[in-house]
Structures are given as structure tokens and as C-alpha cells.
Design a protein around this motif. Structure first.
Motif: not given
Ligand SMILES: Cc1cc2nc3c(=O)[nH]c(=O)nc-3n(C[C@H](O)[C@H](O)[C@H](O)COP(=O)(O)OP(=O)(O)OC[C@H]3O[C@@H](n4cnc5c(N)ncnc54)[C@H](O)[C@@H]3O)c2cc1C
Length: 295
Positions: A11-18, A108-128
Motif C-alpha cells: 500500500s501507499g505510493p512508491v517509486c524506485v530511486r536510481g 533498448t527494447t531488444d536489450a531486455l530479455l527478462q525483468a523480475d518485478c514487483v507489481g502494484a499489488d506488491g506481488v512479484r512477477f517475471t516478464a520475458g
């Protein structure tokens, strides 16, 4: 990844600081955020596995581009990501600019094969997936690149690597870009500043030498890596003052900081629908809009 998921929470608004090198892209600088304070989290850092024979590398999204480049260079490889000192892999992907050396590195889109993410529901998912030939399901990786962390927060990635070219040379001269393009096999980049064309050729030394000879006889001469304006905007048909057009990419390197990529209303509407699906409550980087339409 587990610590990252916990930090993102549910819960609550969140972002990643690079590295905060493009922090204002997609944010209306004039508007003041009046919503709930946005928590900033940091993505995991470090290179996990580099497989030169497979031409892939997996790393935390918080790894700096400098650390990544140093590790890959030792094996004569690189990735299609660029950015200023301190920039991270995740930030570079989320900003998603087209590489300067697009002709050889691809998008740049060709460079990313897989991304392990956390979604807005706080659940992990893998793209690609970890392999280059991954053809099942929706291509979420392509959607994530350039999304400024509004669809998911990226913790770990697998990237496609490329061999560093054996030889490369910059040439410039007061010659039409269409003439220059006919003289080279496939330029890494062709730039036009309104009066002169600058071209980067790279590949095997023998091919680069051959193309250099042809370009020199057409009136170009060898130059150092040109210093380009720091920002990028879409080509609108007219070159802004001091701007440099990247031919074939539709990108203008400009001195003016663009608020965000500007897109057609139809694309903006589609992007809004996607955001509604991925993040209906606007938890993820809510202050950011990667698809602002031109005023
Ligand atoms: C191919 C290419 C070429 C480029 N060339 C240049 C160049 O020549 N010169 C130049 O100045 N810049 C260039 N850039 C842009 C540069 O890569 C970015 O400025 C920089 O990498 C942003 O990284 P950062 O860590 O500083 O991100 P930040 O500025 O910290 O963040 C940028 C945005 O991304 C979000 N974000 C960051 N990390 C994540 C994550 N893990 N998950 C979700 N959202 C996240 C942030 O919340 C923020 O909205 C290029 C980018 C690409 C892709």
C-alpha cells in the motif's frame, strides 16, 4: 528480490530511486505533488551471472551502468544501455532512450530479455525469459522499457549482450546525410546539425578502413567523439537551435529538457488503459507520466 518486494509493500505510493540522473523526466516540474508522500525504494545492486558464451548477463536493476560496462568489457562485450555517471540499469531501461549507436546495437527494447518485478499489488512477477528466443505470451519487457516505473518496479534483469566492435571511427563533413549513407554499409549512427553530417562506422577493421577511405574522398574527415546536447526530444520536422538530428531514429539531441516523450492522443489513451490494468490505484510513481501528449 524478497527484500525489494517487502520494501515496495502492498500500500501507499512508491517509486524506485536510481542514480537520479533523469529524475525529472515525465514529471511536470511546475506542478507540486499534493498527494500522499511517495516512498522511494532502491532496487538490488550487483552482477549475478555473466555468461559470455550465451551473451547474457543477469544483474540487480540498481547496478550502475559503469559497474556493468566494466564487467562486460573484460570479455569484449557490452549492452545497449547508456547514461551519465551514476545511472543505473533500471533507470536507463525505465527512461528507455534509443541508443546513439542504434545502427549496430539495436533498440533498448531488444536489450531486455527478462525483468523480475514487483507489481502494484506488491506481488512479484517475471516478464520475458532468459533466452533470446522467447516467443510465448505477451512481450511485457517491451512494454516496461520507457514506462518510468509506472507499470511495475524492476528489481532484477537479464540483458542481452553484444560483442564490442573491433574498430570504430567518427567522421564529419559538410556533406548531405543522404550522400553519406550511400557510402557506408550500415552506419552505427548518422547525425545532422543543419550544416554537416557526422557518422560513426564500426565493425571489422578492414571494413571500417574501406568505408573511411570512401567517406574521406567525399569530403569528410576523422573527428573525435562529438559532444552532443544532453537531452532528447522527438523529431517534429524542424531542427531546434543547437539541436542535432539522429537520422533514422526520429530523435533530436537537444539543449532543452523535455518534460516527457510526447505521443499521439491515440497512443496516450492506450497507455492510460494499460496503466489502469497494471496499477488501478496509481501506487507506482504516481507523479510520473511517460506518455504526456504535446500541449
Ligand atoms: C540507450 C540509451 C542511451 C542513453 N544515452 C544517454 C546519453 O547519451 N546521455 C544521457 O545523459 N542519458 C542517456 N540515457 C538516459 C540515461 O540512461 C538515464 O538518464 C539514466 O540511466 C537514468 O538512470 P538513473 O538510475 O539515474 O534513473 P533515475 O533518474 O533515478 O530514475 C529515472 C526514472 O526511472 C524510475 N526508475 C529507476 N529505476 C527503476 C526501477 N528499477 N524500476 C522502476 N522504475 C525505476 C525512477 O523512479 C524515475 O522515474 C540513455 C538511455 C538509454 C536507454
Amino acid at each position: 528480490m524478497e527484500g525489494f518486494r517487502e520494501a515496495v509493500g502492498t500500500s501507499g505510493p512508491v517509486c524506485v530511486r536510481g542514480g537520479r540522473t533523469r529524475w525529472n523526466i515525465g514529471r511536470e516540474e511546475s506542478s507540486i505533488w499534493t498527494g500522499e508522500p511517495i516512498r522511494e525504494v532502491v532496487a538490488p545492486a550487483g552482477i549475478e551471472a555473466f555468461e559470455p558464451a550465451e551473451m547474457t548477463v543477469s544483474a540487480g536493476a540498481g547496478t550502475t551502468l559503469e559497474e556493468l560496462a566494466a564487467a562486460l568489457e573484460a570479455q569484449g562485450q557490452e549492452v545497449a544501455l547508456e547514461g551519465p555517471s551514476g545511472a543505473t540499469i533500471g533507470g536507463s531501461l525505465m527512461v528507455g532512450w534509443s541508443p546513439l549507436r542504434r545502427g549496430t546495437l539495436g533498440e533498448t527494447t531488444d536489450a531486455l530479455l527478462q525483468a523480475d518485478c514487483v507489481g502494484a499489488d506488491g506481488v512479484r512477477f517475471t516478464a520475458g525469459g532468459p533466452t533470446v528466443k522467447n516467443v510465448t505470451g505477451y512481450d511485457l519487457c517491451r512494454l516496461l522499457v520507457g514506462s518510468l516505473g509506472t507499470l511495475a518496479l524492476v528489481g532484477r534483469v537479464i540483458l542481452r549482450t553484444r560483442p564490442i566492435p573491433e574498430s570504430s571511427r567518427w567522421l564529419a563533413g559538410p556533406v548531405e546525410q543522404s550522400v553519406v549513407r550511400k557510402l557506408v554499409h550500415r552506419a552505427a549512427t548518422v547525425l545532422w546539425d543543419g550544416s554537416q553530417t557526422t557518422v560513426l562506422i564500426e565493425g571489422h577493421e578492414v571494413d571500417v578502413r574501406d568505408q573511411t577511405k570512401r567517406l574521406k574522398s567525399a569530403g569528410l574527415s576523422e573527428v573525435e567523439l562529438p559532444e552532443l546536447p544532453p537531452f532528447r526530444e522527438r523529431w517534429s520536422g524542424a531542427l531546434p537551435s543547437g539541436g542535432v538530428l539522429q537520422i533514422g531514429a526520429g530523435v533530436v539531441h537537444s539543449w532543452k529538457s523535455p518534460v516527457a516523450p510526447q505521443v499521439a492522443p491515440g497512443i496516450a489513451a492506450l497507455a492510460l488503459r494499460l496503466r489502469d490494468i497494471f496499477d488501478p490505484e496509481r501506487r507506482l510513481n504516481p507523479q510520473c507520466d511517460p506518455h504526456l501528449v504535446a500541449a
